[in-house]
Design a protein around this motif. Structure first.
Motif, PDB file in Angstrom:
ATOM      1  N   THR A 182       0.832  -1.196   0.000  1.00 41.62           N
ATOM      2  CA  THR A 182       0.000   0.000   0.000  1.00 41.62           C
ATOM      3  C   THR A 182       0.872   1.254   0.000  1.00 41.62           C
ATOM      4  OG1 THR A 182      -0.103   0.279   2.396  1.00 41.62           O
ATOM      5  CG2 THR A 182      -1.622  -1.340   1.414  1.00 41.62           C
ATOM      6  N   PRO A 183       0.271   2.440  -0.134  1.00 41.35           N
ATOM      7  CA  PRO A 183       1.077   3.673  -0.107  1.00 41.35           C
ATOM      8  C   PRO A 183       1.658   4.018   1.254  1.00 41.35           C
ATOM      9  CG  PRO A 183      -0.995   4.018  -1.278  1.00 41.35           C
ATOM     10  CD  PRO A 183      -1.106   2.689  -0.597  1.00 41.35           C
ATOM     11  N   ASP A 184       1.266   3.312   2.313  1.00 35.44           N
ATOM     12  CA  ASP A 184       1.757   3.672   3.640  1.00 35.44           C
ATOM     13  C   ASP A 184       3.277   3.671   3.760  1.00 35.44           C
ATOM     14  OD1 ASP A 184      -0.798   4.097   4.412  1.00 35.44           O
ATOM     15  OD2 ASP A 184      -0.876   2.530   5.945  1.00 35.44           O
ATOM     16  N   PRO A 185       4.010   2.748   3.112  1.00 37.20           N
ATOM     17  CA  PRO A 185       5.481   2.828   3.199  1.00 37.20           C
ATOM     18  C   PRO A 185       6.041   4.149   2.678  1.00 37.20           C
ATOM     19  CG  PRO A 185       4.819   0.674   2.397  1.00 37.20           C
ATOM     20  CD  PRO A 185       3.572   1.506   2.455  1.00 37.20           C
ATOM     21  N   ILE A 186       5.398   4.711   1.656  1.00 36.14           N
ATOM     22  CA  ILE A 186       5.852   6.009   1.150  1.00 36.14           C
ATOM     23  C   ILE A 186       5.642   7.080   2.203  1.00 36.14           C
ATOM     24  CG2 ILE A 186       5.493   7.765  -0.632  1.00 36.14           C
ATOM     25  CD1 ILE A 186       4.645   5.564  -2.527  1.00 36.14           C
ATOM     26  N   LEU A 187       4.477   7.031   2.854  1.00 36.90           N
ATOM     27  CA  LEU A 187       4.195   7.995   3.914  1.00 36.90           C
ATOM     28  C   LEU A 187       5.194   7.834   5.060  1.00 36.90           C
ATOM     29  CD1 LEU A 187       2.479  10.128   5.322  1.00 36.90           C
ATOM     30  CD2 LEU A 187       0.922   8.298   6.046  1.00 36.90           C
ATOM     31  N   ARG A 188       5.478   6.610   5.419  1.00 38.68           N
ATOM     32  CA  ARG A 188       6.440   6.372   6.501  1.00 38.68           C
ATOM     33  C   ARG A 188       7.793   6.987   6.153  1.00 38.68           C
ATOM     34  NH1 ARG A 188       6.761   2.786  10.758  1.00 38.68           N
ATOM     35  NH2 ARG A 188       4.792   1.823  10.120  1.00 38.68           N
ATOM     36  N   ALA A 189       8.217   6.807   4.919  1.00 41.44           N
ATOM     37  CA  ALA A 189       9.513   7.341   4.497  1.00 41.44           C
ATOM     38  C   ALA A 189       9.505   8.868   4.480  1.00 41.44           C
ATOM     39  CB  ALA A 189       9.865   6.797   3.117  1.00 41.44           C
ATOM     40  N   LEU A 190       8.408   9.473   4.029  1.00 39.09           N
ATOM     41  CA  LEU A 190       8.340  10.938   3.982  1.00 39.09           C
ATOM     42  C   LEU A 190       8.393  11.536   5.381  1.00 39.09           C
ATOM     43  CD1 LEU A 190       5.620  11.430   1.195  1.00 39.09           C
ATOM     44  CD2 LEU A 190       8.062  11.901   1.018  1.00 39.09           C
ATOM     45  N   LEU A 191       7.678  10.921   6.331  1.00 37.64           N
ATOM     46  CA  LEU A 191       7.695  11.417   7.700  1.00 37.64           C
ATOM     47  C   LEU A 191       9.079  11.209   8.334  1.00 37.64           C
ATOM     48  CD1 LEU A 191       4.195  10.208   8.912  1.00 37.64           C
ATOM     49  CD2 LEU A 191       4.905  12.561   8.487  1.00 37.64           C
ATOM     50  N   TRP A 192       9.700  10.077   8.026  1.00 35.82           N
ATOM     51  CA  TRP A 192      11.060   9.827   8.525  1.00 35.82           C
ATOM     52  C   TRP A 192      12.013  10.875   7.982  1.00 35.82           C
ATOM     53  CZ3 TRP A 192      15.267   8.297   5.414  1.00 35.82           C
ATOM     54  CH2 TRP A 192      16.432   7.954   6.119  1.00 35.82           C
ATOM     55  N   TRP A 193      11.869  11.198   6.715  1.00 33.31           N
ATOM     56  CA  TRP A 193      12.710  12.214   6.087  1.00 33.31           C
ATOM     57  C   TRP A 193      12.472  13.574   6.729  1.00 33.31           C
ATOM     58  CZ3 TRP A 193      11.282  15.052   1.060  1.00 33.31           C
ATOM     59  CH2 TRP A 193      12.348  15.849   0.618  1.00 33.31           C
ATOM     60  N   GLY A 194      11.216  13.917   7.034  1.00 31.07           N
ATOM     61  CA  GLY A 194      10.915  15.208   7.637  1.00 31.07           C
ATOM     62  C   GLY A 194      11.470  15.356   9.039  1.00 31.07           C
ATOM     63  N   GLY A 195      11.514  14.252   9.793  1.00 27.47           N
ATOM     64  CA  GLY A 195      12.175  14.262  11.087  1.00 27.47           C
ATOM     65  C   GLY A 195      11.374  14.798  12.248  1.00 27.47           C
ATOM     66  N   GLN A 196      10.134  15.264  12.026  1.00 26.55           N
ATOM     67  CA  GLN A 196       9.358  15.815  13.128  1.00 26.55           C
ATOM     68  C   GLN A 196       8.555  14.754  13.866  1.00 26.55           C
ATOM     69  OE1 GLN A 196       7.026  19.384  12.701  1.00 26.55           O
ATOM     70  NE2 GLN A 196       8.313  20.183  11.061  1.00 26.55           N
ATOM     71  N   ILE A 197       8.047  13.752  13.122  1.00 27.42           N
ATOM     72  CA  ILE A 197       7.186  12.746  13.731  1.00 27.42           C
ATOM     73  C   ILE A 197       7.227  11.503  12.862  1.00 27.42           C
ATOM     74  CG2 ILE A 197       5.066  13.406  12.510  1.00 27.42           C
ATOM     75  CD1 ILE A 197       4.167  13.070  15.809  1.00 27.42           C
ATOM     76  N   SER A 198       6.958  10.349  13.459  1.00 31.44           N
ATOM     77  CA  SER A 198       6.984   9.090  12.719  1.00 31.44           C
ATOM     78  C   SER A 198       5.575   8.544  12.556  1.00 31.44           C
ATOM     79  CB  SER A 198       7.841   8.058  13.443  1.00 31.44           C
ATOM     80  OG  SER A 198       7.200   7.637  14.644  1.00 31.44           O
TER      81      SER A 198
END
Length: 873
Positions: free
Chosen positions: A668-684
């Motif tokens: 599903t698209p959730d792995p992409i979301l997980r990676a984007l949030l990890w990249w942003g660094g504010q929240i997982s």
């Protein structure tokens, strides 16, 4: 035999990996069995001549097989151990690298000196080769085991209980609690009082999502046009036929022959936007059109011109401002646009309660103006004159600075207001000169002042000019990038970095007709009909419409005639609306309760920064399907290459392979979301899953705009050439004499409706028609009575509807709610309602689009209103 072992191992491993975690080691052991066969099978595939020598020998064949099994066992164990900690997109990348290895590396080994070494008389395989086998099998075990942790879709939340989610009808994103029975029936929906930002606020539309989910008129199965009727078909047939037609059109006429229109609801689903746009980029077509150009294109155009990127959107700091000027907006009914804020009326009242001012400037005494602050009537389309006069007054006083902002050409921007005295603006706007002086002084002297403007300004024909002048006013009063003024939000996902191709001057795509540019990655929707009918071999011949209704929402009613020029029209929607009724194929989409989501597109617009993730509340009913999945399926069917510009292009190929496994696992698209949030660094994402009501993020403060400009390598251009020149177009427009028998038509939004797609709601009570609002003074001169029928003519087709007389409108102005008139749809209750579509009455086309941004002009049109005789009515 080894290949058969590998197939059995794959099946066992997948079955166990998708069950409870206590079975995971059985799946690891099965991966080891794969390792016993995989190297030998790959070598036999790439080097048939080795089959009789190396691969059957005891020393080499068993050595490779056992070595591969051991290495893949170690890799799989490590993959299971670290899989839960990896951003979910990384295992997908690892799988892709693994596939490349097995198909490319063995053949690459035959190049150069290695080929001679491998072809020698040695009885043992070279150490280099054995090392590569160990590396490749270890990597494969690591990637496969890690990826298998995420192929099982997340189950909807527990049944017969109260579930936490959030609404995606408008920017407010109100937190909701939804009751779901064991039979998967959606029950009561109420605001979530524990939500950290919306704090229990919600509107009647959000409370009615359950009725939309269970509506008997919802689209539940793929449909195909046969003559004038639609017949039900399978998803496999629909995808195969649409994909084949897209491939044929692309082959015969090129990628540009395919276009897409995305409607308003698509912007409230991160996966929808991500995969729809990736689909078009993979096709190689620039022809993306969106509803943004119906109501707010000017804001993104001006941001590009002044700040270098369309997504740089400073918002009013409502929590700390002392003066809020509201232009062309009605937050009490429509919440607020291009800003995420809950219960805006209460937030505006808090400004007044702490001693500040809220001033609503509008041709109508709106619901907001009646309940909070001050109100000033203004002639439609003249907001630029008010802003010019305020800048004139402020710049005539002691010199104002732009703080520490990196600004160029501010003196040129100030100069455009030199001749705009309050007296001159009063003649144009209808606002007394003393009132204009008071507004200018109050704005200048406030401890933090901000401006909120919405569709009444955006759609006027001079929305870009007004937006630019608003920023100039903020600059000359030092209210940009400071608390209490206008601030930029530090988003946990940097949309600006994700869309570098949209920065100033980089997007060179133009429409075939009239040469319109793309704004924020999309062409103006007012140009869609022209791109279908233009006499050019590259014209649009196939159109996919997702969550939109251009046949109903684009002014001028030109889409219906353009439809006959299309070879393929596909509609992805919830209902059989006006556009779907014209389509060749209609595909049923999920509603917001049926899929996971995250408000990624609004994080940079939050007045109270927070993050919230929601799983699906209920599984998709009938055969409804998520839009992202539809686009991945169409990618495969249309033969689109997986090697596109984003990771989304790999999904269809990866899921096509997984679909052949037992249980049809799907990434599903959730792995992409997980990676984007990890990249942003504010929240997982893990933190958000553990806090379903959402998590507050650091509050907004000044300085974020300067930081973003530094990352972009930009300075603020306070006087873009096109906007400077547009002042002359505005002044020329004001010199045009208005025929005395005409009135100015403005738009109107109603609390119990939302655009066109909620008119089939079975329980939200509303009038059975829209009415034309008119001042009694204008009605008396035309012999029009309360409730009487009138014809409205404004350059398009005449429309007929009843009249409501009200003094809330200034004389010379009429208002007509949009979204009505569904006789061309096939949506039961909505079709049975009377009412008229305002977009049929007003003209469309290039001559009625703002020349700078392509924004459709939707308000301020001259119309003639005539009484319908009794016998005619």
């Amino acid at each position: 035999m080894l290949i058969l072992d590998a197939l059995v191992a794959c099946l066992v491993g997948v079955l166990f990996a998708r069950r409870d975690s206590r079975w995971s080691w059985l799946s690891v052991m099965s991966f080891a069995m794969v390792g016993m066969a995989l190297p030998g099978a790959v070598l036999a595939w790439n080097y048939p001549e080795w089959h009789s020598s190396y691969l059957v020998s005891v020393d080499n064949g068993l050595g490779v097989a056992l070595g591969g099994g051991a290495s893949i066992l170690i890799g799989a164990a490590f993959g299971h151990w670290i899989g839960g900690a990896l951003p979910r997109v990384l295992p997908l990348i690892m799988l892709s690298v693994s596939a490349w290895m097995w198909f490319s590396v063995p053949r690459a080994l035959s190049w150069g000196g290695t080929a001679a070494f491998l072809a020698g008389d040695a009885q043992d395989l070279p150490p280099l080769f054995l090392g590569i086998v160990v590396l490749m099998t270890s990597w494969t075990g690591l990637a496969f085991a890690a990826a298998m942790r995420f192929t099982k879709p997340a189950d909807p939340q527990a049944r017969d209980t109260e579930t936490t989610t959030f609404c995606r009808i408008c920017e407010a994103h109100c937190g909701l609690n939804v009751q779901v029975s064991e039979e998967l029936r959606v029950g009561r929906i109420k605001p979530d009082r524990s939500h950290p930002a919306t704090l229990g606020f919600g509107c009647i539309k959000g409370m009615g999502l359950g009725q939309i989910h269970h509506d008997a008129k919802r689209l539940n199965h793929p449909l195909k046009r046969v003559g004038e009727d639609f017949v039900r078909i399978s998803w496999d047939q629909a995808i195969a036929e649409i994909g084949a037609k897209l491939a044929e059109i692309r082959s015969d006429h090129g990628s540009r022959a395919i276009g897409m229109y995305r409607g308003n609801p698509s912007f409230f689903s991160f996966a929808h936007v991500l995969f729809a746009d990736s689909f078009m980029r993979a096709l190689g077509s620039p022809n993306l059109f969106t509803s943004v150009s119906v109501d707010s294109n000017n804001k993104f155009f001006v941001a590009s011109e002044m700040f270098g990127h369309p997504m740089v959107q400073p918002i009013p700091d409502v929590s700390r401002t002392s003066f809020l000027l509201c232009l062309g907006s009605n937050p009490a009914v429509s919440q607020m646009s291009i800003i995420q804020i809950a219960h805006p009326l209460r937030r505006l009242q808090q400004i007044v309660d702490r001693g500040g001012r809220v001033v609503v400037v509008d041709p109508r005494l709106t619901e907001t103006a009646r309940r909070v602050g001050e109100h000033a009537f203004i002639h439609p389309g003249t907001d630029a004159a008010l802003l010019l006069a305020m800048i004139h007054e402020i710049c005539d006083s002691p010199a104002q600075a732009a703080g520490s902002l990196p600004v160029d050409r501010l003196d040129e921007a100030r100069a455009v207001a030199a001749d705009w005295t309050p007296e001159r603006a009063a003649e144009v706007t209808g606002i007394p000169a003393n009132t204009i002086r008071d507004l200018a002084k109050g704005f200048r002297d406030a401890d933090g002042a901000s401006i909120y403007h919405s569709t009444g300004v955006n759609m006027s024909g001079f929305g870009s000019l007004c937006t630019w002048l608003i920023y100039v006013l903020l600059l000359v009063t030092d209210n940009l990038d400071r608390t209490g003024g206008q601030v930029l939000v530090r988003s946990p996902v940097d949309l600006i970095a994700l869309a570098p191709g949209q920065s100033r001057g980089r997007d060179q795509a133009r429409t075939l007709a009239h040469g319109w540019p793309r704004i924020a990655g999309a062409f103006p929707s007012g140009a869609l009909a022209d791109e279908i009918v233009v006499d050019n071999p590259d014209r649009i011949r196939a159109l996919i419409v997702s969550a939109g209704n251009p046949a109903h929402s684009i002014p001028g009613d030109r889409f219906h005639s353009a439809r006959s020029h299309l070879e393929l029209l596909v509609s992805i929607d919830l209902y059989m609306g006006e556009t779907a009724a014209l389509a060749d194929y209609v595909l049923p989409a999920t509603d917001m309760l049926e899929h996971t989501d995250f408000p990624i597109g609004w994080l940079h617009l939050q007045e109270t920064p927070y993050a919230q993730y929601t799983p699906a509340v209920v599984p998709p009913a009938a055969e409804r399907r998520e839009e992202w999945r539809i686009f991945t399926d169409l990618s495969m069917a249309a033969g689109i290459s997986p090697f596109g510009t984003t990771v989304c292009n790999v999904f269809p190929w990866l899921n096509a392979g997984l679909a052949r496994l037992p249980g049809s696992p799907r990434v599903t698209p959730d792995p992409i979301l997980r990676a984007l949030l990890w990249w942003g660094g504010q929240i997982s994402l893990s933190t958000l899953q553990q806090n379903p009501a959402g998590v507050l993020l650091p509050p907004n403060d000044g300085g974020a705009l300067v930081e973003q400009l530094g990352r972009l390598g930009e300075r603020i251009n306070a006087a873009p050439a096109g906007l400077l020149a547009d002042v002359a177009r505005f002044e020329s427009h004001l010199e045009t004499k208005q025929p005395p028998e005409t009135l100015r038509l403005i738009g109107l939004r109603e609390r119990r409706t939302h655009n066109s797609w909620m008119h089939n709601h079975p329980t939200i009570k509303r009038p059975r028609t829209n009415t034309l609002r008119m001042n009694p003074v204008d009605a008396n001169t035309r012999g029009i009575l309360e409730g009487g029928l009138v014809d409205v003519r404004g350059g398009g087709a005449p429309v007929r509807l009843p009249v409501t007389l009200t003094t809330e409108l200034m004389p010379g102005v009429v208002a007509m709610p949009h979204g009505w008139g569904h006789r061309r749809s096939r949506v039961g209750r909505a079709q049975s309602l009377s009412g008229a579509n305002v977009n049929r009455a007003i003209p469309g086309g290039a001559e009625h689009m703002e020349p700078l941004s392509g924004q459709a002009r939707m308000t301020g049109h001259l119309v003639r209103v005539t009484r319908v005789a009794a016998k005619e009515s």
